[in-house]
Design a protein around this motif. Structure first.
Motif, PDB file in Angstrom:
ATOM      1  N   LEU A 191     -32.747   5.138   3.365  1.00  0.00           N
ATOM      2  CA  LEU A 191     -32.515   5.620   4.723  1.00  0.00           C
ATOM      3  C   LEU A 191     -33.344   6.878   4.927  1.00  0.00           C
ATOM      4  N   TRP A 192     -34.496   6.746   5.583  1.00  0.00           N
ATOM      5  CA  TRP A 192     -35.328   7.906   5.881  1.00  0.00           C
ATOM      6  C   TRP A 192     -34.519   8.900   6.709  1.00  0.00           C
ATOM      7  N   SER A 193     -33.673   8.342   7.588  1.00  0.00           N
ATOM      8  CA  SER A 193     -32.667   9.113   8.317  1.00  0.00           C
ATOM      9  C   SER A 193     -31.452   8.220   8.463  1.00  0.00           C
ATOM     10  N   LEU A 194     -30.317   8.794   8.837  1.00  0.00           N
ATOM     11  CA  LEU A 194     -29.167   7.962   9.170  1.00  0.00           C
ATOM     12  C   LEU A 194     -29.468   7.136  10.409  1.00  0.00           C
ATOM     13  N   PRO A 195     -28.838   5.960  10.550  1.00  0.00           N
ATOM     14  CA  PRO A 195     -28.960   5.187  11.792  1.00  0.00           C
ATOM     15  C   PRO A 195     -28.302   5.945  12.946  1.00  0.00           C
ATOM     16  N   PRO A 196     -28.454   5.443  14.172  1.00  0.00           N
ATOM     17  CA  PRO A 196     -27.941   6.191  15.334  1.00  0.00           C
ATOM     18  C   PRO A 196     -26.425   6.334  15.405  1.00  0.00           C
ATOM     19  N   SER A 197     -25.685   5.517  14.672  1.00  0.00           N
ATOM     20  CA  SER A 197     -24.224   5.611  14.743  1.00  0.00           C
ATOM     21  C   SER A 197     -23.628   5.012  13.482  1.00  0.00           C
ATOM     22  N   LEU A 198     -22.343   5.265  13.295  1.00  0.00           N
ATOM     23  CA  LEU A 198     -21.638   4.684  12.159  1.00  0.00           C
ATOM     24  C   LEU A 198     -21.627   3.166  12.251  1.00  0.00           C
ATOM     25  N   THR A 199     -21.500   2.619  13.453  1.00  0.00           N
ATOM     26  CA  THR A 199     -21.522   1.154  13.620  1.00  0.00           C
ATOM     27  C   THR A 199     -22.873   0.588  13.201  1.00  0.00           C
ATOM     28  N   HIS A 200     -23.970   1.255  13.588  1.00  0.00           N
ATOM     29  CA  HIS A 200     -25.293   0.812  13.136  1.00  0.00           C
ATOM     30  C   HIS A 200     -25.366   0.807  11.605  1.00  0.00           C
ATOM     31  N   LEU A 201     -24.818   1.857  10.989  1.00  0.00           N
ATOM     32  CA  LEU A 201     -24.849   1.943   9.523  1.00  0.00           C
ATOM     33  C   LEU A 201     -24.069   0.796   8.896  1.00  0.00           C
ATOM     34  N   ARG A 202     -22.908   0.509   9.462  1.00  0.00           N
ATOM     35  CA  ARG A 202     -22.102  -0.588   8.905  1.00  0.00           C
ATOM     36  C   ARG A 202     -22.817  -1.927   9.042  1.00  0.00           C
ATOM     37  N   TRP A 203     -23.432  -2.167  10.199  1.00  0.00           N
ATOM     38  CA  TRP A 203     -24.194  -3.408  10.372  1.00  0.00           C
ATOM     39  C   TRP A 203     -25.314  -3.497   9.339  1.00  0.00           C
ATOM     40  N   LEU A 204     -26.019  -2.400   9.140  1.00  0.00           N
ATOM     41  CA  LEU A 204     -27.141  -2.388   8.210  1.00  0.00           C
ATOM     42  C   LEU A 204     -26.679  -2.740   6.796  1.00  0.00           C
ATOM     43  N   ILE A 205     -25.570  -2.125   6.376  1.00  0.00           N
ATOM     44  CA  ILE A 205     -25.068  -2.384   5.021  1.00  0.00           C
ATOM     45  C   ILE A 205     -24.499  -3.798   4.923  1.00  0.00           C
ATOM     46  N   ALA A 206     -23.801  -4.245   5.974  1.00  0.00           N
ATOM     47  CA  ALA A 206     -23.214  -5.587   5.942  1.00  0.00           C
ATOM     48  C   ALA A 206     -24.285  -6.666   5.854  1.00  0.00           C
ATOM     49  N   GLU A 221     -26.042  14.985  17.022  1.00  0.00           N
ATOM     50  CA  GLU A 221     -26.803  15.875  16.141  1.00  0.00           C
ATOM     51  C   GLU A 221     -26.033  16.162  14.856  1.00  0.00           C
ATOM     52  N   ARG A 222     -24.718  16.360  14.975  1.00  0.00           N
ATOM     53  CA  ARG A 222     -23.894  16.593  13.774  1.00  0.00           C
ATOM     54  C   ARG A 222     -23.834  15.340  12.903  1.00  0.00           C
ATOM     55  N   TRP A 223     -23.826  14.175  13.527  1.00  0.00           N
ATOM     56  CA  TRP A 223     -23.794  12.921  12.762  1.00  0.00           C
ATOM     57  C   TRP A 223     -25.040  12.783  11.890  1.00  0.00           C
ATOM     58  N   TYR A 224     -26.203  13.112  12.438  1.00  0.00           N
ATOM     59  CA  TYR A 224     -27.444  12.936  11.679  1.00  0.00           C
ATOM     60  C   TYR A 224     -27.527  13.868  10.468  1.00  0.00           C
ATOM     61  N   SER A 225     -26.704  14.889  10.415  1.00  0.00           N
ATOM     62  CA  SER A 225     -26.678  15.780   9.246  1.00  0.00           C
ATOM     63  C   SER A 225     -25.366  15.655   8.480  1.00  0.00           C
ATOM     64  N   TYR A 226     -24.679  14.496   8.631  1.00  0.00           N
ATOM     65  CA  TYR A 226     -23.379  14.318   7.982  1.00  0.00           C
ATOM     66  C   TYR A 226     -23.538  14.342   6.462  1.00  0.00           C
ATOM     67  N   PRO A 227     -22.633  15.032   5.741  1.00  0.00           N
ATOM     68  CA  PRO A 227     -22.783  15.170   4.281  1.00  0.00           C
ATOM     69  C   PRO A 227     -22.756  13.829   3.556  1.00  0.00           C
ATOM     70  N   ILE A 228     -23.674  13.650   2.623  1.00  0.00           N
ATOM     71  CA  ILE A 228     -23.782  12.386   1.901  1.00  0.00           C
ATOM     72  C   ILE A 228     -22.516  12.072   1.111  1.00  0.00           C
ATOM     73  N   GLU A 229     -21.845  13.108   0.603  1.00  0.00           N
ATOM     74  CA  GLU A 229     -20.663  12.861  -0.223  1.00  0.00           C
ATOM     75  C   GLU A 229     -19.493  12.301   0.593  1.00  0.00           C
ATOM     76  N   LYS A 230     -19.543  12.489   1.909  1.00  0.00           N
ATOM     77  CA  LYS A 230     -18.457  11.990   2.751  1.00  0.00           C
ATOM     78  C   LYS A 230     -18.768  10.640   3.390  1.00  0.00           C
ATOM     79  N   LEU A 231     -20.019  10.223   3.377  1.00  0.00           N
ATOM     80  CA  LEU A 231     -20.389   8.968   4.030  1.00  0.00           C
ATOM     81  C   LEU A 231     -19.681   7.752   3.426  1.00  0.00           C
TER      82      LEU A 231
END
Length: 758
Positions: free
Chosen positions: A650-665, A744-754
């Motif tokens: 992930l060069w950056s996080l996706p635009p939302s948590l839902t995008h991230l879940r789709w990507l991983i799924a 903006e806060r989402w894009y810098s969300y801590p990796i340990e909490k993701l």
């Protein structure tokens, strides 16, 4: 004057389609709009929905991979007189499933018994103690119902002892399936299957009918088993779609003239005999029979219900039914007392729910079997997720959880899994144990999770409204037409109408505790109509003019039956300007939640200056804002997943948590490597301009647009709302500037909490 602090979500009308469906079905255009809201947006789909028997039913043996294997093993066990044990559960679904299979085995001549774990001492599901005791009793085949899919250790122990195990369950699949001889679970079949929504009793019903076929006794069992299927499916709040809708529609007519002694007795002692004349509806099960069965599982002995539903002796049936009635009254008293104490604790704590966004309330010695019911009532009262716990002598707290649509309980339990013990749940509800010493940590962690997922507007009870109606349109004829939409329940809720600017003629508090609000309304044609609001006595008096949301109900008085309103929503009248604006064109918002992630990947930090991609497990998917187009050696794909990957960068996080879940799924990576690139966010004016340029589009795919613009779906909706569009089909949002700040806060969300969010 105080009114319930609610938020209304009103379906957008489609008068042209509603008129076409009304002509094809003979229904009122109001109910045709309800069908559209349920996804039946063509005349043909509507006809099929109204008459589900028209649909060709698929063969379950072709749907469930292990069904034939299960039938072969059961047939062998019955023919060889092996000892078979059913391991059930103590809720309505588990108890009706147990009774259903027990009746089947008895008719087929099987040597069968059953076991149910202790709710208070052991908790849910088959366990090692049960397995070892059954083995000592000579049991060679165990059949779980409504449990077992997550019981790896207990089933492994059974197999080690030489005991065969068939798991029948409907709960979500764990990362590792148990080593059973066969597993029947609708989560293992296609989500598009007619059988995808069946509860535990549905799996038991399918198995029992197919087994009866093997012995030529399907006809003898068909009606009694269908009654138990209907009872368990409704009481378990299963989705009334697919075969559930078809079978429940058939089963309700059978329950009214039940062949089962226990059901006859339960109808008699519960005072529902009068409803047999017109046929039972799901609400009669949900509010009449279901609670009496569930109460036993909560604070009594499940054996009472099993005997009630399997006996052929009317004397025993009446005795067990009266025990259910007595236990249910005890359950009601306990619920009322705990609710009163919980409300007092909340008031004394002076908690700021707007800041906390979740309610955690704990007290010593509350009965764990009923606190879940109280949690639901507190959700209705306060409009926030509720974690209610009972402190126990062993130093632990046992929690029950109930939620609102925007707060996923299962995900919240994953977020706190490092501080809690055994537990589990689904999006709307759950339960767990936790050391009492961790209570402060729990409050902090839940506050963090709730503030990430909930916005201020979410903290109000949601009222979903189908269609606007004039009170002059409300009649017995319309009420009787609603029967065509039955069975109503989960996935097909009772129609909710609303009327604007209604004049209140009179009002009073009623009921033993004066907790009900009864009002008379002006229909506008010189006549009146009555309305009742349960548990709203505290809001009396309401203003003279209000907007009302309501269901329809029959009011029987002496020899007369009339229609009245059952209020579910009330608010001050909205302005005419808002009503006009609400009827203008708006885009249809497409937004699909990601499927559940079965296997969680490992997370690592990624250093773009020292990429070492060739050292990563191949193939690799490279994704993210401003990610490189070239320069990597090895099997590297970019952006949208086209296969299964070992590594995801992930060069950056996706635009939302839902995008991230789709990507991983879709990508199913074993490892994720996260970079620290921050996407360039648009200014509020720029985003509004982009959204404005889409005006005239019939559909907006929020996930696709979010990916294109690198903004979250809720940010796009906030821009739409800034431009005057209601977007009623989407959850509430903050103002656009605040949503951009959250992004903006989402894009810098801590990796340990993701990982905790997944």
């Amino acid at each position: 004057m105080a009114l319930p602090n609610q938020r209304w979500q009103i379906f957008r009308g489609d008068p042209q389609t509603a008129e076409a469906i009304a002509l094809a079905t003979g229904l009122s255009p109001l109910l045709a709009q309800v069908l559209i809201n349920r996804g039946m947006n063509t005349p043909e789909l509507s006809k099929l929905f109204l008459d589900p028997d028209r649909e060709v039913l698929s063969d379950p043996k072709l749907e469930f991979p292990d069904l034939l294997k299960s039938l072969d093993r059961l047939e062998k066990a019955i023919q060889n007189a092996e000892k078979i044990a059913i391991c059930g559960d103590y809720d309505a679904d588990g108890m009706t499933s147990t009774a259903l299979l027990l009746r089947t085995f008895r008719l087929l001549g099987a040597n069968a018994s059953y076991a149910i774990p202790s709710r208070m001492q052991e908790g849910y599901g088959i366990n090692i103690r049960i397995v070892e005791e059954l083995h000592q009793e000579g049991v060679t085949l165990v059949l779980t119902v409504d449990n077992g899919i997550a019981a790896y250790d207990a089933i492994a122990r059974a197999r080690a002892l030489g005991v065969s195990v068939i798991v029948t369950d409907h709960h979500d699949l764990p990362p590792q399936l148990p080593p059973a001889d066969a597993i029947l679970n609708p989560k293992l079949i296609s989500p598009e299957s007619q059988f995808a929504a069946i509860a535990g009793v549905g799996v038991a019903y399918v198995l029992a009918l197919e087994l009866a076929d093997r012995f030529g006794k399907r006809e003898q069992l068909a009606h009694p088993l269908l009654e138990l299927f209907t009872l368990g499916t409704i009481a378990d709040l299963a989705q009334l779609r697919g075969v559930n809708r078809r079978f429940v529609k058939q089963g309700l007519s059978l329950l009214a003239r039940s062949q089962l002694m226990g059901v006859q007795a339960l109808i008699q002692v519960s005072g529902m005999s009068g409803e047999k004349q017109t046929g039972l509806k799901p609400e009669a099960i949900g509010f009449g029979l279901g609670p009496r069965i569930n109460a036993v599982g909560r604070i009594g002995n499940p054996v009472t219900v099993i005997e009630l539903l399997t006996t052929t002796d009317m004397g025993i049936a009446l005795e067990r039914a009266m025990q259910c009635e007595s236990i249910n009254k005890q359950r009601q008293e306990k619920c009322a007392q705990i609710e009163k104490e919980a409300i007092a604790l909340v008031q004394q704590s002076d908690i700021n729910l707007a800041k906390e966004r979740v309610l955690v309330v704990v007290r010593d010695n509350w009965h764990h079997g009923v606190i879940g019911i109280v949690a639901s009532r507190l959700v209705e009262r306060y409009g926030v997720p509720v974690f209610i716990g009972s402190s126990e002598e062993d130093g632990n707290i046992r929690f029950s959880v109930r939620s609102i649509p925007e707060f996923n309980v299962f995900e919240s339990l994953e977020f706190i899994k490092d501080i809690r013990g055994k537990g589990g749940g689904h999006p709307a509800a759950g339960g767990f144990t936790m050391p009492a010493a961790n209570l402060d940590k729990l409050r902090d962690r839940l506050r963090e999770f709730a503030n990430l997922h909930l916005q201020a507007e979410h903290l109000k009870p949601l009222v979903t409204v189908d269609v606007q109606a004039d009170l002059q349109d409300i009649s017995m004829a319309l009420f009787e037409q609603i029967d065509a939409l039955q069975p109503c329940g989960m996935g097909n809720s009772d129609p909710v109408f609303y009327s604007r600017n209604v004049r209140v003629l009179s009002q009073q508090r009623r009921g033993k505790s004066r907790d009900c609000l009864a009002i008379e309304l002006d229909r506008g044609n010189g006549s009146k109509i009555k309305a009742i609001a349960w548990r709203w006595g505290e809001y009396c008096p309401v203003p003279d003019r209000v907007d009302l949301a309501y269901k329809l109900r029959a009011n029987h008085w002496q020899d007369t039956t009339s229609v009245e309103l059952e209020l579910v929503g009330i608010r001050l009248p909205e302005s005419e300007d808002h009503a006009v604006r609400a009827n203008k064109w708006e885009p249809i918002l497409e937004y699909k939640q990601a499927p559940s992630i079965k296997h969680l990947p490992q997370w690592h930090r990624y250093d773009p200056l020292n990429p070492q991609v060739s050292d990563l497990a191949q193939p690799v998917l490279l994704y993210g804002y401003d990610r490189p187009e070239s320069g990597f050696l090895g099997e590297v794909d970019r952006d949208r997943p086209s296969r299964i990957y070992k590594s995801l960068i992930l060069w950056s996080l996706p635009p939302s948590l839902t995008h991230l879940r789709w990507l991983i799924a879709l990508a199913k990576p074993e490892s994720i490597y996260l970079g620290d690139v921050m996407p360039l966010l648009p200014m509020a004016d720029d985003l509004r301009a982009k959204v404005s340029a889409l005006a005239g589009s019939k559909h907006l795919n929020l996930l696709a647009l979010g990916q294109e613009w690198w903004v979250a779906p809720c940010t796009i909706v906030a821009a739409l709302r800034d431009l005057g569009y209601d977007c009623n089909s989407f959850a509430s949002t903050h103002p656009l500037d605040l949503e951009l700040g959250r992004l903006e806060r989402w894009y810098s969300y801590p990796i340990e909490k993701l990982p905790l969010l997944l």
